[in-house]
Design an enzyme around this catalytic site. Structure first.
Site, PDB file in Angstrom:
ATOM      1  N   ASP A  27       0.884  -1.210   0.116  1.00 28.93           N
ATOM      2  CA  ASP A  27      -0.112  -0.036   0.007  1.00 28.93           C
ATOM      3  C   ASP A  27       0.992   1.354   0.145  1.00 28.93           C
ATOM      4  O   ASP A  27       0.661   2.189   0.581  1.00 28.93           O
ATOM      5  CB  ASP A  27      -1.002   0.015   1.122  1.00 28.93           C
ATOM      6  CG  ASP A  27      -1.677  -1.240   1.274  1.00 28.93           C
ATOM      7  OD1 ASP A  27      -2.238  -1.544   0.084  1.00 28.93           O
ATOM      8  OD2 ASP A  27      -2.111  -1.906   2.368  1.00 28.93           O
ATOM      9  N   LYS A  65       2.210   2.218  -5.360  1.00 29.58           N
ATOM     10  CA  LYS A  65       2.850   1.636  -6.361  1.00 29.58           C
ATOM     11  C   LYS A  65       2.242   1.867  -7.645  1.00 29.58           C
ATOM     12  O   LYS A  65       2.567   2.230  -8.665  1.00 29.58           O
ATOM     13  CB  LYS A  65       3.156   0.116  -6.110  1.00 29.58           C
ATOM     14  CG  LYS A  65       4.134  -0.086  -5.204  1.00 29.58           C
ATOM     15  CD  LYS A  65       4.230  -1.689  -5.190  1.00 29.58           C
ATOM     16  CE  LYS A  65       3.232  -2.425  -4.371  1.00 29.58           C
ATOM     17  NZ  LYS A  65       2.776  -2.009  -3.108  1.00 29.58           N
ATOM     18  N   GLN A 116       2.351  -5.878  -3.274  1.00 23.81           N
ATOM     19  CA  GLN A 116       2.646  -6.020  -1.851  1.00 23.81           C
ATOM     20  C   GLN A 116       4.019  -5.275  -1.362  1.00 23.81           C
ATOM     21  O   GLN A 116       4.345  -4.461  -2.416  1.00 23.81           O
ATOM     22  CB  GLN A 116       2.883  -7.690  -1.323  1.00 23.81           C
ATOM     23  CG  GLN A 116       1.456  -8.305  -1.180  1.00 23.81           C
ATOM     24  CD  GLN A 116       0.961  -8.802  -2.507  1.00 23.81           C
ATOM     25  OE1 GLN A 116       1.673  -9.548  -3.221  1.00 23.81           O
ATOM     26  NE2 GLN A 116      -0.348  -8.603  -2.847  1.00 23.81           N
ATOM     27  N   GLY A 176      -3.902  -4.218  -4.231  1.00 30.16           N
ATOM     28  CA  GLY A 176      -4.979  -3.232  -4.624  1.00 30.16           C
ATOM     29  C   GLY A 176      -4.053  -1.998  -5.103  1.00 30.16           C
ATOM     30  O   GLY A 176      -3.447  -1.382  -4.389  1.00 30.16           O
ATOM     31  N   HIS A 177      -3.913  -1.692  -6.295  1.00 30.03           N
ATOM     32  CA  HIS A 177      -3.209  -0.458  -6.741  1.00 30.03           C
ATOM     33  C   HIS A 177      -4.310   0.526  -7.580  1.00 30.03           C
ATOM     34  O   HIS A 177      -5.077   0.002  -8.211  1.00 30.03           O
ATOM     35  CB  HIS A 177      -2.301  -1.151  -7.970  1.00 30.03           C
ATOM     36  CG  HIS A 177      -1.268  -1.955  -7.328  1.00 30.03           C
ATOM     37  ND1 HIS A 177      -0.354  -2.743  -8.508  1.00 30.03           N
ATOM     38  CD2 HIS A 177      -0.827  -2.567  -6.159  1.00 30.03           C
ATOM     39  CE1 HIS A 177       0.417  -3.440  -7.737  1.00 30.03           C
ATOM     40  NE2 HIS A 177       0.028  -3.291  -6.368  1.00 30.03           N
TER      41      HIS A 177
HETATM   42  P1  IMP Z   1      -2.345 -12.692   1.798  1.00 35.83           P
HETATM   43  O1  IMP Z   1      -1.445 -11.968   0.773  1.00 35.83           O
HETATM   44  O2  IMP Z   1      -3.857 -12.368   1.451  1.00 35.83           O
HETATM   45  O3  IMP Z   1      -2.229 -14.322   2.141  1.00 35.83           O
HETATM   46  O4  IMP Z   1      -2.148 -11.851   3.416  1.00 35.83           O
HETATM   47  C1  IMP Z   1      -1.002 -12.094   3.949  1.00 35.83           C
HETATM   48  C2  IMP Z   1      -0.577 -10.810   4.441  1.00 35.83           C
HETATM   49  O5  IMP Z   1      -0.159  -9.702   3.849  1.00 35.83           O
HETATM   50  C3  IMP Z   1      -1.725 -10.170   5.382  1.00 35.83           C
HETATM   51  O6  IMP Z   1      -1.272  -9.249   6.557  1.00 35.83           O
HETATM   52  C4  IMP Z   1      -2.195  -9.141   4.198  1.00 35.83           C
HETATM   53  O7  IMP Z   1      -2.896  -8.056   4.896  1.00 35.83           O
HETATM   54  C5  IMP Z   1      -0.992  -8.743   3.714  1.00 35.83           C
HETATM   55  N1  IMP Z   1      -1.180  -8.213   2.333  1.00 35.83           N
HETATM   56  C6  IMP Z   1      -1.307  -8.820   1.058  1.00 35.83           C
HETATM   57  N2  IMP Z   1      -1.642  -8.093   0.080  1.00 35.83           N
HETATM   58  C7  IMP Z   1      -1.312  -6.919   0.502  1.00 35.83           C
HETATM   59  C8  IMP Z   1      -1.402  -5.594  -0.379  1.00 35.83           C
HETATM   60  O8  IMP Z   1      -1.368  -5.550  -1.446  1.00 35.83           O
HETATM   61  N3  IMP Z   1      -1.162  -4.747   0.432  1.00 35.83           N
HETATM   62  C9  IMP Z   1      -0.819  -4.776   1.779  1.00 35.83           C
HETATM   63  N4  IMP Z   1      -0.910  -5.869   2.452  1.00 35.83           N
HETATM   64  C10 IMP Z   1      -1.150  -6.959   1.751  1.00 35.83           C
END
Ligand code: IMP
Length: 462
Positions: free
Chosen positions: A15, A18, A228, A44-45
């Protein structure tokens, strides 16, 4: 900006902004190809244009530029139904996505992945999009790939895919019902929905590694877009509170299937810190349990601005209120989940970790405007842990909650409205930028001072 290839990775916990940076570089840096190489619809971009926000999850952030080739590479995990939803949303706003290509080696997120994730992901605070379980099946060789669904001539291979889905699905249904006590997936209904979705994107499926190779030979300008953040990397993040993919430069090579050393490797750093989900966050302001209880809003909503009295209390040391100030001013709610994000001061331990992990040679500093009017700003330099000073993330990240951040204080600055050049920044804002560069050891090459495309400064570097 002069470079013929770029890497854009998150240098914190995701977040960081990007999407906006990618969109800006595509506009200003002769980019012909954008490659998304990891993660899935957990990302989420958001790109903000005059006609509103374009939230993207799976589709690369170059999609709003019809002349740019956008590639979803093999390292991405694709939920076919989310993909179609995203194509429809973009299509409804006149974005045709004719410029999108999808790897035949990318793994498919199946309904059982989402069900397992929703049931077991709470401890980590996952996005429940099925990302972790899908990557698990990739490693255990039970995964279904795009190439199982679509054949070499772009046709949906119903026979092969049905056989594989039923074979894996029966095993997964035993897991869902016997181990987790959940409802089984209706496999025939799943097949029907996936086949309908596949019709919508089958013409976009190809061997993207070969496509990338050809475009490299044609000397096209490339941008590799990571999802991420570096502190969520499966190997190098705050394990086990991480995502399941390789977020870094190494993930770019793995995920795209090509070796390119991007000339400018940009880490995107938000001017303060945020984290969604559970896990260590040493420079956090306030505690997550309180935030979850007090700061929820309706999807798309925001908190009311802090009153003057609350701002005074925040400045006087009320960490929850200072976190809330950042959350409100920065609209810190998840694009994918709508959850309130935890907020904190900028943590340079995290940024340096990201610099090391991906060999970054530039930063894109975003959302500097959110810090406007905060009288005293803090930057975290390291942690004090049981009498020991830490300047890098420990492998034993369960120790972090006992660590105290070591802060440096800087004077705040006023509004950044109308700033279009570095020398128009208020002196204290410039001092903040210079201090970040100094502590990171790499120059800031992009500075974002507002959410619109135009509110970005591309710097030549020192
Ligand atoms: P997962 O990727 O859904 O398995 O989540 C694993 C961890 O990564 C959790 O803490 C999510 O909140 C975090 N996470 C996954 N994708 C994002 C992103 O795009 N932005 C921020 N945090 C993320």
């Amino acid at each position: 900006m002069k470079a013929n290839s770029f890497l854009v990775v998150g240098a914190q916990f995701g977040d960081e902004g990007k999407g906006k940076v990618v969109d800006l570089l595509v506009e200003q840096a002769d980019i012909d190809v954008v490659v998304r190489y990891n993660g899935g619809a957990n990302a989420g971009h958001t790109i903000v244009l005059d006609d509103g926000k374009y939230p993207l999850h799976l589709i690369p952030s170059g999609i709003l530029h019809p002349e740019v080739c956008n590639i979803v590479a093999a390292g991405v995990v694709i939920d076919p139904l989310s993909l179609v939803e995203e194509l429809d949303n973009l299509g409804g706003r006149g974005v045709t996505c004719d410029n999108l290509w999808i790897s035949d080696r990318a793994h498919l997120v199946m309904p059982w992945h989402q069900r397992v994730d929703a049931h077991t992901g709470g401890k980590i605070g996952t996005t429940a999009r099925g990302i972790g379980p899908c990557y698990e099946d990739r490693a255990s060789r039970r995964g279904l790939r795009v190439g199982d669904l679509i054949d070499e001539s772009g046709q949906v291979d119903k026979d092969h895919f049905s056989t594989r889905l039923r074979e894996v699905g029966q095993e997964k249904n035993r897991l869902l019902t016997k181990l987790y006590g959940l409802e089984p997936v209706d496999l025939e209904e799943a097949l029907e929905k996936i086949f309908a979705a596949a019709e919508r994107f089958r013409s976009k499926v190809t061997d993207t590694a070969v496509l990338i190779d050809r475009l490299l030979a044609e000397k096209k300008g490339f941008l590799f877009e990571g999802a991420q953040g570096s502190l969520l990397d499966i190997d190098w993040g705050t394990y086990p509170f991480v995502t399941s993919s390789s977020v870094s430069l190494a993930g770019c090579h793995l995920g795209s299937g090509n070796f390119v050393l991007p000339e400018l490797r940009l880490g995107v750093v938000k001017a303060y810190g945020t984290r969604v989900g559970e896990g260590p966050f040493p420079a956090e302001l306030g505690d997550y349990a309180t935030i979850k209880k007090k700061d929820r809003v309706q999807p798309g909503g925001n908190l009311p601005e802090l009153t003057d009295q609350e701002k005074r209390a925040a400045n006087a040391g009320d960490d929850y209120l200072m976190g809330r100030w950042l959350r409100q001013a920065g609209h810190e709610y998840g694009t994918t989940t709508g959850r309130p994000r935890r907020c904190g001061w900028l943590d340079m331990v995290a940024v340096r970790h990201a610099v090391r992990l991906s060999g970054l040679n530039g930063l894109a500093l975003t959302k500097l405007d959110v810090l406007s009017h905060i009288p005293k700003l803090k930057i975290c330099l390291g942690y004090s842990c049981h009498g020991q000073r830490l300047e890098s993330f420990p492998a034993r990240s369960h120790r972090l909650p006992d660590c105290e951040p070591i802060f440096e204080e800087l004077d705040g600055f006023g509004s950044l409205d109308g700033v279009t050049r570095l020398d128009e920044l208020p002196p204290n804002a410039l001092a903040y930028v210079r201090r970040v560069e100094e502590l990171a050891g790499v120059p800031v090459r992009v500075l974002s001072v507002g959410q619109h495309r135009a509110q970005s400064l591309v710097l030549s570097g020192k």
